[in-house]
Scaffold this motif. Structure first.
Motif, PDB file in Angstrom:
ATOM      1  N   GLU A  45      25.481  26.281 -50.335  1.00 44.75           N
ATOM      2  CA  GLU A  45      25.651  26.715 -51.827  1.00 44.75           C
ATOM      3  C   GLU A  45      25.172  27.896 -51.814  1.00 44.75           C
ATOM      4  O   GLU A  45      23.919  28.235 -51.708  1.00 44.75           O
ATOM      5  N   GLN A  73      20.151  39.505 -53.270  1.00 43.58           N
ATOM      6  CA  GLN A  73      21.371  38.480 -54.188  1.00 43.58           C
ATOM      7  C   GLN A  73      21.952  37.534 -53.005  1.00 43.58           C
ATOM      8  O   GLN A  73      23.177  37.248 -53.186  1.00 43.58           O
ATOM      9  N   GLU A  79      24.418  31.547 -53.993  1.00 44.08           N
ATOM     10  CA  GLU A  79      24.311  31.849 -55.367  1.00 44.08           C
ATOM     11  C   GLU A  79      25.395  32.972 -55.889  1.00 44.08           C
ATOM     12  O   GLU A  79      25.972  32.634 -56.667  1.00 44.08           O
ATOM     13  N   ALA A  80      25.570  33.769 -54.807  1.00 35.58           N
ATOM     14  CA  ALA A  80      26.418  34.757 -55.339  1.00 35.58           C
ATOM     15  C   ALA A  80      27.782  34.304 -55.344  1.00 35.58           C
ATOM     16  O   ALA A  80      28.816  35.115 -55.892  1.00 35.58           O
ATOM     17  N   LEU A  81      28.084  33.125 -54.767  1.00 38.44           N
ATOM     18  CA  LEU A  81      29.475  32.750 -54.886  1.00 38.44           C
ATOM     19  C   LEU A  81      29.521  31.579 -55.714  1.00 38.44           C
ATOM     20  O   LEU A  81      30.414  30.579 -55.878  1.00 38.44           O
ATOM     21  N   ARG A  82      28.556  31.386 -56.465  1.00 43.16           N
ATOM     22  CA  ARG A  82      28.389  30.448 -57.703  1.00 43.16           C
ATOM     23  C   ARG A  82      28.469  29.160 -57.047  1.00 43.16           C
ATOM     24  O   ARG A  82      29.088  28.171 -57.541  1.00 43.16           O
ATOM     25  N   GLY A  83      27.782  28.592 -56.069  1.00 43.19           N
ATOM     26  CA  GLY A  83      27.704  27.663 -55.462  1.00 43.19           C
ATOM     27  C   GLY A  83      28.534  27.347 -54.429  1.00 43.19           C
ATOM     28  O   GLY A  83      28.604  26.053 -53.513  1.00 43.19           O
ATOM     29  N   GLN A  84      29.427  28.132 -54.061  1.00 40.90           N
ATOM     30  CA  GLN A  84      30.482  27.966 -52.864  1.00 40.90           C
ATOM     31  C   GLN A  84      29.779  28.117 -51.774  1.00 40.90           C
ATOM     32  O   GLN A  84      28.998  28.795 -51.571  1.00 40.90           O
TER      33      GLN A  84
END
Ligand code: ITT
Length: 199
Positions: free
Chosen positions: A72, A112, A74-79
């Motif tokens: 997961e 980030q 963070e910069a990919l909103r959990g993807q």
């Protein structure tokens, strides 16, 4: 005690065997039983782990363990999350998935690049077990700017572990198992199994 492991991923098999076989569990991969791969139609790690374990238990009549896990970012909103093994496409290999992740994070500064591995491990006594044991582990880190290391599998060459100062592909397998999302989940699973069996 025999247990079927519902995975086709050799990296997972190696790590899970190392942790469970010393406890007297004979971990048999589902491929040895000719179990067809389950379709992972769930929308959560828990759902997919249960689907896989149930499929293996149903085809073998043995107790079953499954691991559903992912990265997961963070910069990919959990993807990519539950889609981690197919991030670069249905038949993508680890190299293609890693390349896609590098590309997605191009230009994203170190502060980030936070990420975590998550693993959900499920144990079913039989296919219709109404009370599965469910255990979960999370391993925080960040996505490195370049790949390094040759241990492990999947995203390990890109997963930087701050407390060790290297990627998880540079850790020796015993250290990874002690710290990792999978290691944590399995330690919990073992504690629950011991409780259930009364010793
Ligand atoms: P099975 O479903 O057959 O167990 P899979 O690889 O398809 O194998 P998942 O659907 O759970 O399993 O996807 C997990 C993906 O997440 C895996 O393919 C890796 O890309 C990544 N992953 C999980 N744990 C990891 C670890 O410890 N190190 C590196 N990558 C990991």
């Amino acid at each position: 005690r025999r247990v079927v492991l519902a995975t086709g991923n050799p990296g997972k098999l190696r790590e899970i065997r190392t942790l469970l076989e010393p406890l007297g569990l004979a971990v048999e991969p589902q491929s040895e039983h000719g179990v067809p791969e389950a379709e992972e139609t769930g929308l959560t790690f828990v759902e997919n782990a249960i689907l896989k374990a149930r499929n293996a238990a149903r085809h073998t009549g043995l107790p079953a363990i499954a691991d559903d896990s992912g990265l997961e970012v963070e910069a990919l909103r959990g993807q990519p999350g539950i889609y981690s093994s197919r991030y670069a496409g249905t038949d993508a290999d680890d190299a293609a998935n890693n390349a896609r992740l590098m590309e997605a994070l191009q230009g994203v500064p170190p502060e980030q690049r936070g990420a975590r591995f998550r693993a959900v491990v499920v144990y079913l006594e039989h296919a219709d077990d109404p009370a599965p044991i469910i255990a979960e582990g999370v391993w925080p880190g960040r996505i490195a700017e370049q790949a390094s290391g040759a241990e492990g599998f999947g995203y390990d060459p890109l997963f930087f572990v701050p407390e060790e100062g290297c990627t998880s592909a540079e850790l020796d397998p015993a250290t990874k198992n002690r710290l990792s999302h999978r290691g944590q989940a399995l330690q919990q699973l073992v504690a629950s199994l011991r409780n259930r069996m009364g010793h």
